[in-house]
Enzyme design. Structure first.
Site, PDB file in Angstrom:
ATOM      1  N   MET A  48       8.880 -28.572 -65.461  1.00 58.51           N
ATOM      2  CA  MET A  48       9.426 -29.933 -65.443  1.00 58.51           C
ATOM      3  C   MET A  48      10.856 -30.048 -65.837  1.00 58.51           C
ATOM      4  O   MET A  48      11.470 -29.150 -66.856  1.00 58.51           O
ATOM      5  CB  MET A  48       8.769 -30.680 -66.979  1.00 58.51           C
TER       6      MET A  48
ATOM      7  N   GLY B  74      13.838 -29.529 -70.452  1.00 60.55           N
ATOM      8  CA  GLY B  74      13.120 -28.946 -69.477  1.00 60.55           C
ATOM      9  C   GLY B  74      12.434 -27.814 -69.834  1.00 60.55           C
ATOM     10  O   GLY B  74      12.511 -27.081 -70.976  1.00 60.55           O
ATOM     11  N   SER B  75      11.058 -27.864 -69.090  1.00 59.68           N
ATOM     12  CA  SER B  75       9.921 -26.897 -69.939  1.00 59.68           C
ATOM     13  C   SER B  75       9.058 -26.691 -68.664  1.00 59.68           C
ATOM     14  O   SER B  75       9.281 -26.971 -67.523  1.00 59.68           O
ATOM     15  CB  SER B  75       9.451 -27.574 -70.980  1.00 59.68           C
ATOM     16  N   ARG B  76       7.669 -26.126 -69.030  1.00 58.92           N
ATOM     17  CA  ARG B  76       6.529 -25.884 -67.985  1.00 58.92           C
ATOM     18  C   ARG B  76       5.211 -26.073 -68.834  1.00 58.92           C
ATOM     19  O   ARG B  76       4.998 -26.114 -69.939  1.00 58.92           O
ATOM     20  CB  ARG B  76       6.641 -24.404 -67.773  1.00 58.92           C
TER      21      ARG B  76
END
Length: 218
Positions: free
Chosen positions: A101, A187-189
């Site tokens: 993301m 921002g990430s996952r």
């Protein structure tokens, strides 16, 4: 499936709202922008602050948007907006689908299946970029859902900028597919593990939309 006394709220309206958990970041930014704009006519310092503060506030409003979605049909739907970063067979027969993301994506995550939340575990860790292999050791929240496909594991992983994961619902909550379950700031996952025998119907590099994109092949 375990009995639950609580359930996640469903949304039937169409539109965009702001994500729960945005206030600690959003309110100070918007307040600074509003104050500097109000004083800009009388103060050169306020005028200098007004432009970047207003731009930052607009960016925050965009980042923390939480649009309503028409939830798709399918056994497993994407829990996150983003891009499929990897698809990896796991030793126990499951398949991990990792979705990256970016800061431009909606960061509210949704339940991939209907079921009951059996575990919500916060694990401390680092904050390297979520697209980096070393992000396996990042701060994370590990979810387990009891579903018609059995136990489904989903992991929210913080990135270099994301320093807070905000779960919306506790263990024991019954969810419908597509319900909002949490927020990752910036921002990430998100990783989801498909059970053995469930085929993946997305590809690396494919864009996904939470609650809309089906990730298994029926």
């Amino acid at each position: 499936m375990p009995h639950s006394q609580t359930s996640a709220p469903r949304d039937s309206r169409v539109g965009v709202r702001l994500a729960r958990g945005a206030s600690p970041w959003l309110l100070p930014t918007v307040a600074t922008a509003a104050l500097s704009l109000a004083r800009s006519r009388r103060s050169g310092v306020a005028r200098a602050v007004a432009v970047p503060a207003t731009a930052l506030a607009a960016g925050m409003l965009w980042f923390f948007r939480d649009p309503e979605r028409e939830i798709a049909q399918g056994r497993v739907i994407s829990p996150a907006d983003g891009v499929v970063q990897s698809i990896m067979p796991w030793k126990d027969g499951r398949t991990r689908v990792a979705i990256f993301m970016s800061p431009l994506n909606v960061h509210v995550n949704r339940a991939p299946l209907s079921g009951t939340v059996t575990s919500v575990e916060h694990i401390p860790g680092g904050f390297v970029p979520a697209f980096n292999k070393e992000s396996e050791n990042n701060e994370r929240v590990v979810w387990h859902f009891d579903t018609e496909l059995g136990d489904i594991e989903m992991i929210q992983i913080a990135g270099a900028v994301a320093r807070r994961i905000v779960p919306y619902i506790p263990e024991g909550t019954k969810v419908e597919q597509g319900d909002r379950i949490g927020l990752i700031r910036f921002g990430s996952r998100v990783d989801i593990y498909l059970p053995e025998g469930v085929e993946v119907d997305v590809e690396v590099g494919q864009k996904t939309v939470a609650g809309v994109t089906r990730i298994d092949r029926g």
